[in-house]
Design a protein around this motif. Sequence first.
Motif, PDB file in Angstrom:
ATOM      1  N   TRP A  38       0.816  -1.217   0.000  1.00  7.94           N
ATOM      2  CA  TRP A  38       0.000   0.000   0.000  1.00  7.94           C
ATOM      3  C   TRP A  38       0.844   1.259   0.000  1.00  7.94           C
ATOM      4  N   VAL A  39       2.168   1.085   0.221  1.00  8.14           N
ATOM      5  CA  VAL A  39       3.048   2.248   0.133  1.00  8.14           C
ATOM      6  C   VAL A  39       3.453   2.400  -1.327  1.00  8.14           C
ATOM      7  N   PRO A  40       3.360   3.633  -1.848  1.00  8.65           N
ATOM      8  CA  PRO A  40       3.722   3.805  -3.267  1.00  8.65           C
ATOM      9  C   PRO A  40       5.156   3.327  -3.560  1.00  8.65           C
ATOM     10  N   TRP A  41       5.360   2.830  -4.712  1.00 16.48           N
ATOM     11  CA  TRP A  41       6.672   2.377  -5.215  1.00 16.48           C
ATOM     12  C   TRP A  41       7.283   1.259  -4.390  1.00 16.48           C
ATOM     13  N   VAL A  42       6.469   0.496  -3.670  1.00 14.96           N
ATOM     14  CA  VAL A  42       7.025  -0.652  -2.955  1.00 14.96           C
ATOM     15  C   VAL A  42       6.452  -1.911  -3.598  1.00 14.96           C
ATOM     16  N   ASP A  43       7.361  -2.809  -3.963  1.00 17.68           N
ATOM     17  CA  ASP A  43       6.940  -4.080  -4.529  1.00 17.68           C
ATOM     18  C   ASP A  43       6.699  -5.042  -3.379  1.00 17.68           C
ATOM     19  N   SER A  44       5.447  -5.349  -3.148  1.00 18.39           N
ATOM     20  CA  SER A  44       5.124  -6.138  -1.966  1.00 18.39           C
ATOM     21  C   SER A  44       5.723  -7.538  -2.050  1.00 18.39           C
ATOM     22  N   ASP A  45       5.965  -8.047  -3.295  1.00 15.46           N
ATOM     23  CA  ASP A  45       6.561  -9.377  -3.440  1.00 15.46           C
ATOM     24  C   ASP A  45       7.978  -9.426  -2.894  1.00 15.46           C
ATOM     25  N   GLN A  46       8.636  -8.253  -2.890  1.00 17.60           N
ATOM     26  CA  GLN A  46      10.024  -8.215  -2.423  1.00 17.60           C
ATOM     27  C   GLN A  46      10.114  -7.948  -0.918  1.00 17.60           C
ATOM     28  N   TRP A 104       9.873  -8.276   3.169  1.00 14.90           N
ATOM     29  CA  TRP A 104      10.361  -9.327   4.054  1.00 14.90           C
ATOM     30  C   TRP A 104       9.255 -10.308   4.418  1.00 14.90           C
ATOM     31  N   PHE A 105       8.082  -9.763   4.746  1.00 13.87           N
ATOM     32  CA  PHE A 105       7.012 -10.618   5.242  1.00 13.87           C
ATOM     33  C   PHE A 105       6.502 -11.555   4.143  1.00 13.87           C
ATOM     34  N   VAL A 106       6.290 -10.999   2.956  1.00 11.90           N
ATOM     35  CA  VAL A 106       5.757 -11.815   1.862  1.00 11.90           C
ATOM     36  C   VAL A 106       6.764 -12.885   1.457  1.00 11.90           C
ATOM     37  N   LYS A 107       8.035 -12.486   1.419  1.00 11.96           N
ATOM     38  CA  LYS A 107       9.081 -13.467   1.074  1.00 11.96           C
ATOM     39  C   LYS A 107       9.132 -14.578   2.106  1.00 11.96           C
ATOM     40  N   SER A 108       9.018 -14.182   3.392  1.00  9.64           N
ATOM     41  CA  SER A 108       9.080 -15.173   4.452  1.00  9.64           C
ATOM     42  C   SER A 108       7.886 -16.112   4.377  1.00  9.64           C
ATOM     43  N   CYS A 109       6.729 -15.570   4.006  1.00 14.13           N
ATOM     44  CA  CYS A 109       5.548 -16.416   3.860  1.00 14.13           C
ATOM     45  C   CYS A 109       5.791 -17.476   2.783  1.00 14.13           C
ATOM     46  N   ARG A 110       6.505 -17.038   1.748  1.00 16.95           N
ATOM     47  CA  ARG A 110       6.775 -17.936   0.627  1.00 16.95           C
ATOM     48  C   ARG A 110       7.848 -18.963   0.990  1.00 16.95           C
ATOM     49  N   ASP A 111       8.945 -18.468   1.586  1.00 19.34           N
ATOM     50  CA  ASP A 111      10.109 -19.345   1.788  1.00 19.34           C
ATOM     51  C   ASP A 111      10.241 -19.846   3.218  1.00 19.34           C
ATOM     52  N   GLY A 112       9.351 -19.468   4.095  1.00 18.14           N
ATOM     53  CA  GLY A 112       9.456 -19.885   5.503  1.00 18.14           C
ATOM     54  C   GLY A 112      10.084 -18.787   6.331  1.00 18.14           C
ATOM     55  N   PHE A 113       9.633 -18.707   7.579  1.00 14.87           N
ATOM     56  CA  PHE A 113      10.147 -17.656   8.467  1.00 14.87           C
ATOM     57  C   PHE A 113      11.531 -18.038   8.978  1.00 14.87           C
ATOM     58  N   PRO A 114      12.324 -17.046   9.375  1.00 14.73           N
ATOM     59  CA  PRO A 114      13.749 -17.292   9.615  1.00 14.73           C
ATOM     60  C   PRO A 114      14.040 -18.244  10.771  1.00 14.73           C
ATOM     61  N   LEU A 115      15.202 -18.874  10.659  1.00 14.70           N
ATOM     62  CA  LEU A 115      15.763 -19.635  11.777  1.00 14.70           C
ATOM     63  C   LEU A 115      16.494 -18.610  12.628  1.00 14.70           C
ATOM     64  N   TRP A 116      15.835 -18.149  13.675  1.00 19.04           N
ATOM     65  CA  TRP A 116      16.365 -17.015  14.425  1.00 19.04           C
ATOM     66  C   TRP A 116      17.755 -17.285  14.983  1.00 19.04           C
ATOM     67  N   PHE A 117      17.980 -18.539  15.389  1.00 18.67           N
ATOM     68  CA  PHE A 117      19.288 -18.856  15.971  1.00 18.67           C
ATOM     69  C   PHE A 117      20.118 -19.730  15.046  1.00 18.67           C
ATOM     70  N   GLY A 118      19.635 -19.965  13.818  1.00 18.79           N
ATOM     71  CA  GLY A 118      20.381 -20.858  12.935  1.00 18.79           C
ATOM     72  C   GLY A 118      20.908 -20.149  11.702  1.00 18.79           C
ATOM     73  N   ASP A 119      20.302 -19.030  11.395  1.00 23.15           N
ATOM     74  CA  ASP A 119      20.686 -18.294  10.192  1.00 23.15           C
ATOM     75  C   ASP A 119      21.610 -17.163  10.624  1.00 23.15           C
ATOM     76  N   ARG A 120      22.802 -17.097  10.066  1.00 23.87           N
ATOM     77  CA  ARG A 120      23.764 -16.118  10.569  1.00 23.87           C
ATOM     78  C   ARG A 120      23.349 -14.676  10.291  1.00 23.87           C
ATOM     79  N   THR A 121      22.379 -14.493   9.371  1.00 19.08           N
ATOM     80  CA  THR A 121      21.868 -13.139   9.141  1.00 19.08           C
ATOM     81  C   THR A 121      21.140 -12.620  10.379  1.00 19.08           C
ATOM     82  N   TYR A 122      20.472 -13.534  11.073  1.00 18.70           N
ATOM     83  CA  TYR A 122      19.598 -13.095  12.160  1.00 18.70           C
ATOM     84  C   TYR A 122      20.174 -13.315  13.548  1.00 18.70           C
TER      85      TYR A 122
END
Lengths: 378, 319
Positions: free
Chosen positions: B152-160, B162-180
């Motif tokens: 709903w924010v102009p110029w934002v691709d909702s597919d890109q 974080w939430f939509v991507k996580s819905c697609r690929d699974g939510f993060p491994l909070w203690f297993g993924d070095r990003t998080y």
Amino acid sequence: MAGITLKNITKKFDDTEVLKGIDLDIADGEFLTLVGASGCGKSTLLRIIAGLESQSSGDVAIDDTSVNSVRASKRDLAMVFQSYALYPHLSVQQNMETPLRLRDLSFWERFPLLSAFVPGRKSKIKAINDLVAETAAILKIGHLLERKPGQLSGGQRQRVALGRAMVRRPVAFLMDEPLSNLDAALRVHMRAELAELHRSLGVTFIYVTHDQAEALTMSDRMAVMMDGEILQLDTPDRIYKNPNDRRVADFIGSPKINFFPGEFDKAGRVTSYGVALERRLNTQSSNGVIGVRPEHFQLFSDAVDNECWPFTVTHKESLGSDFFLHGHINGSQQRTVARATPEAVVDVSIGTEIFLRAAPGAAMAFGADNRRIDFLED
Amino acid sequence: MTTHHNAVSYWFVAPAVILMVVILVAPVFVAAVLSFTDYSLGNPGFNWVGVTNYAKLIGRSTYTKMLLASATYVIVVVPVSIGLGLGAALLINSVKRFGDVYKTIYFLPVMAALLAMAIVWEFSLHPTIGLVNKTLASGCGTWVQDLLGFGWVPWVDSDQSWFVKSCRDGFPLWFGDRTYTMGTIAFIGIWQAFGFNMVLYLAGLTSVPRELYHAAEIDGAVAGWERFRLVTWPMLGPTTVFVVTITTIRSFQVFDTVESITQGGPSKSTYVMMYAIYEKGVKQNLIGMGSAITIVFLAFVLFLTLAQRHLVERKVHYA
């Protein structure tokens, strides 16, 4: 410059009534002192005028315009606090600049870093600096501008607090016991200086103090307050000479006025400690008190007439120019103080019995309800 | 007045000095000495290895990662926990009722043992059975996804998003993924530390003279932030010096959460100094290496504390 009018101001904290309907009309350019013992509500009244506290009911008007709904910073008053309330992290210069900067510079002109790019700021800053320098010169604190409040003496801090109040030319000055943190000698000095400052500025001063000497020496008019009420409002001279209430007479004057229990007969004649006064009272009540100020006693070594009280001296106090004789009238245990010239007490030593008489017309009578009772004109 | 150098006077101060040396100075000195050896607990002797341990500290990527992990943790936790602590203190200070309730609640994490709370967090943030991911996943395909997808924010691709991507690929491994992982550990650290900072700031706020606020009001400081800038913040200076110092030292000392949840992983992303000291010195019995890290750790803390004192205290007014 403006006159300030208070109409029926009351203030309640929970169930305690601190101010009980104060009416006060302060003229433009007047030096008015609110004086009273601590807890009488004088500081609360000042803070209500300032807008730092809100009254429970009643009206505050500045220049005939009601300011009940105007917040403190918009009332254009200046205040000097007992603790001076200087910003301890700012230099004297910055302290004095603060009220000007907050009023005269816009949000962006005060914004850190970005302010440098706002056009027209430089001339405003220059005007502020000039005003500060000018005020500092008046108060003789020009050499202190770079110092922090922590590096100043009490008297210097007091001047800076005054300077911060003066610098923006407010419509009135409110002072909350500004001299009470100074030592005695400096207080006496600042008294004169404040009075002179008031004269030269010509602005309304409202001055709160518990020190009756400050009230008597500086003010045009003084309001003696007690228990949330103004007991008497008049010039210092008239309040001292003609108190309309026993509590006013008791509070004003140092050493304190002497009170003797008095019995009034049907004709209004007063008897106290066995001595009947010549004059008669305009009263129906049967008892009250007689007040005689220490300087209104006349000393005699023998009873010259029927109005003399026999008096035993228990302590003799020298002030150089004057002597205070402490003692008690024979037949009572009440401490009485009489003032005398050094010549008059050459022969008086502790234990000596002398006679005191109230100077003609000097004794005052108060009823049981603390009200002043007038003597009948003969 | 003359000074008497009497032998007895030394006897009087001796107990205090000896205790101080034995208890406070000697351990640091021993650690410093051991850091130049290859000593292991139980060995009959040791060899002097010179600066080998320190050379490893500089040279090996493990230790570079260790310094990076500790630095990241400190840089994130210190400002955020102090900011939140100050904010909470100001809010609590401004409310007339329920202040005590808020104080108690915000102070709860400080009182709770971090080790125990680490286990709670580990469960909550478990990738499959954890409360957090389950809650997040339940929002997929609903209005929550639309909202957090920011389409709903102009110029934002909702597919890109974080939430939509996580819905697609699974939510993060909070203690297993070095990003998080570092972020999650830091989050727990902030959660635990801000209540303490809040209490310190509340104490600091009580010492701000009310007359200064009145003076600020009379001087024309109408907006809240102006009063904050003119009175509150400067008067909290001494408190801030203390809070920053304490929080920095405590952040350098983070250990419980790392030990119980991540053991320094994944791929050394949470390999903080305290954990490294524990792993080398206790688990692997490499006392020399552990001592070397300890000395570096001490040097860091000392340096930061002194630097803070020097930089901040000059500008801070002590009333």
